[in-house]
Write an enzyme that holds these catalytic residues in place. Structure first.
Site, short mmCIF file in Angstrom:
data_model
loop_
_atom_site.label_atom_id
_atom_site.label_comp_id
_atom_site.label_asym_id
_atom_site.label_seq_id
_atom_site.Cartn_x
_atom_site.Cartn_y
_atom_site.Cartn_z
N ARG A 113 -4.94 14.34 11.39
CA ARG A 113 -5.10 14.13 9.96
C ARG A 113 -4.49 15.29 9.18
NH1 ARG A 113 -7.59 18.08 9.03
NH2 ARG A 113 -7.57 17.64 6.81
N GLY A 114 -4.52 15.16 7.84
CA GLY A 114 -3.88 16.17 7.01
C GLY A 114 -2.42 15.75 6.81
N ALA A 115 -1.99 15.75 5.55
CA ALA A 115 -0.68 15.17 5.24
C ALA A 115 0.48 15.75 6.08
CB ALA A 115 -0.42 15.31 3.75
N ARG A 155 -1.64 5.10 7.41
CA ARG A 155 -2.35 5.66 6.24
C ARG A 155 -1.38 5.66 5.05
NH1 ARG A 155 -6.00 10.72 7.02
NH2 ARG A 155 -7.09 9.66 5.33
N GLN A 165 -14.60 16.97 6.59
CA GLN A 165 -13.50 17.84 7.04
C GLN A 165 -13.76 19.30 6.68
OE1 GLN A 165 -13.19 14.91 5.52
NE2 GLN A 165 -11.31 13.83 6.04
N ASP A 193 -1.89 15.43 -0.70
CA ASP A 193 -1.28 14.40 0.15
C ASP A 193 -0.03 13.81 -0.48
OD1 ASP A 193 -4.12 14.54 1.19
OD2 ASP A 193 -3.10 13.26 2.65
N ASN A 246 -5.31 14.26 -3.65
CA ASN A 246 -5.90 15.00 -2.53
C ASN A 246 -7.26 14.38 -2.22
OD1 ASN A 246 -5.73 17.16 -0.59
ND2 ASN A 246 -7.36 18.19 -1.72
N LYS A 247 -7.91 14.90 -1.22
CA LYS A 247 -9.20 14.36 -0.76
C LYS A 247 -10.15 14.11 -1.93
CE LYS A 247 -10.12 13.47 2.57
NZ LYS A 247 -9.90 12.03 2.95
O1 MRU Z 1 -8.22 12.26 5.10
P1 MRU Z 1 -7.60 13.55 5.51
O2 MRU Z 1 -8.51 14.43 6.28
O3 MRU Z 1 -6.26 13.34 6.19
O4 MRU Z 1 -7.30 14.28 4.13
C1 MRU Z 1 -6.65 15.52 4.15
C2 MRU Z 1 -6.56 16.16 2.83
O5 MRU Z 1 -6.98 15.63 1.82
C3 MRU Z 1 -5.84 17.47 2.77
O6 MRU Z 1 -6.35 18.28 1.76
C4 MRU Z 1 -4.35 17.21 2.50
O7 MRU Z 1 -3.84 16.32 3.44
C5 MRU Z 1 -3.57 18.44 2.52
S1 MRU Z 1 -3.49 19.13 4.12
C6 MRU Z 1 -2.50 20.48 4.15
#
Ligand code: MRU
Length: 354
Positions: free
Chosen positions: A45-47, A88, A210, A251, A261-262
């Site tokens: 996970r994470g962009a 995603r 997270q 993201d 973002n999240k």
């Molecule tokens: O759903 P996730 O855990 O993939 O969401 C991740 C985030 O929102 C992060 O803040 C974002 O991807 C930036 S990661 C460098």
């Protein structure tokens, strides 16, 4: 430093992030379906990490393909791309990485088709091996670039950190969200390396935690002075614990600087404005979507209702509850003090480098 994703013996090896913090478990992935399942379930996970894993997934498909002709290899790759694209929707890095991989593949196909036309001795197996090697090289380049970008973001952002700062972060924009040392958390790691003294508060980030599971885990591993809070505490912690800045990842960033973002990030930006503290977004330039003018066009992923009805397999809401579960929100550019990328620190309102 821990590596959340690696290419080893023609396989992708990744940390199953759903097992953290209890267990550091690596999965060896040999096929695209395992990889897609891992992205959907947030094992990966994470962009930025999603982008890197998609590039490696493309290479994995090419390397393992039994295709005897370029046309069949192309079909195999197109099928893999369709599956990866549907995992995603919000992290633009996924689409950015796949576009780049496809461009590399097509460019090599054209070249080898031209060679076969002029040189009848060129066996197609040789051309295939060359294409597969080129595709793998491109994926590994994306992985290395991500590491370099993370470090550069950290160095650029660390200039903004002062001794005595109290920093609030959300979700996980760290080592576990990238192939390198993170985006928002890279700034924290670089500032620490420079000897600056500061405190970090991490929001637990419901529903999938997270912040508590991943950010706290990696901040403790890297000996950062970090304190866990639950999301509802943010306003009171900003006010009573003297938070001086908020730093989050993203993201997808639209052309006008609106940033997805999240879920929960937008609320923190509103709180930052109320308390007159800066709110920063840290992200690589691959997170900026050149095709999207404003945040209104960013697709927001809605996830399974079960994520709100259960916490760690324990039922915490009536099964019949109506549920709304968007995974991300969009912070308007007017609330963002600056966007920190590998290229510099940009004031969003005026698109001016500072
Ligand atoms: O759903 P996730 O855990 O993939 O969401 C991740 C985030 O929102 C992060 O803040 C974002 O991807 C930036 S990661 C460098």
């Amino acid at each position: 430093m821990i590596e959340p994703i690696k290419w080893r013996d023609n396989k992708i090896v990744f940390i199953d992030q759903t097992e953290l913090p209890a267990r550091l478990k690596y999965i060896r992935c040999r096929d695209i379906d395992t990889l897609c399942e891992a992205i959907k379930k947030l094992r990966i996970r994470g962009a930025p990490l999603i982008g890197v894993s998609a590039a490696l997934g493309y290479a994995l498909t090419a390397v393992n393909s039994k295709a005897k002709t370029i046309a069949v290899l192309r079909k195999d790759l197109e099928k893999a791309v369709r599956k990866l694209r549907s995992t995603r929707p919000t992290a633009v890095n996924l689409f950015w990485a796949l576009d780049r991989m496809e461009k590399k593949f097509f460019c090599h196909c054209e070249r080898s088709e031209a060679i076969s036309e002029t040189d009848c001795f060129t066996p197609s197996r040789f051309a295939m091996t060359k294409i597969k090697k080129a595709v793998l090289k491109e994926a590994l380049k994306i992985l290395q670039e991500d590491k370099d970008m993370c470090r550069a973001i950290g160095k650029n952002g660390a200039r903004l950190i002062k001794n005595g700062d109290v920093i609030l972060t959300h979700c996980n924009a760290g080592i576990l969200a990238t192939a390198g040392q993170g985006t928002a958390l890279s700034i924290i790691y670089e500032a620490k390396k420079q000897g600056k003294r500061f405190k970090v508060y991490a929001g637990e980030t419901r529903p999938l935690m997270q912040g508590s599971r991943l950010t706290m885990w990696e901040l403790i591993e890297n000996r950062v002075d970090a304190t866990l809070i639950c999301d509802d505490m943010a306003a009171s912690v900003i006010k009573n614990k003297g938070v001086t800045k908020i730093i989050a990842g993203s993201d997808r960033i639209a052309q006008n600087g609106d940033a997805a973002n999240k879920i929960g990030t937008y609320g923190l930006a509103v709180l930052a404005k109320h308390h007159a503290i800066p709110f920063y977004i840290a992200a690589p330039s691959s997170t900026i979507d050149k095709n999207i003018k404003s945040g209104r066009d960013i697709p927001i992923e809605e996830r399974n209702r079960k994520e709100l009805i259960y916490i760690c397999s324990k039922q915490t809401a009536p099964l019949g509850s109506k549920v709304y579960n968007p995974a991300f929100d969009v912070t308007p550019h007017s609330l963002i003090s600056a966007i920190i990328t590998e290229k510099g620190v940009y004031e969003v309102k005026r698109f001016r480098r500072i």
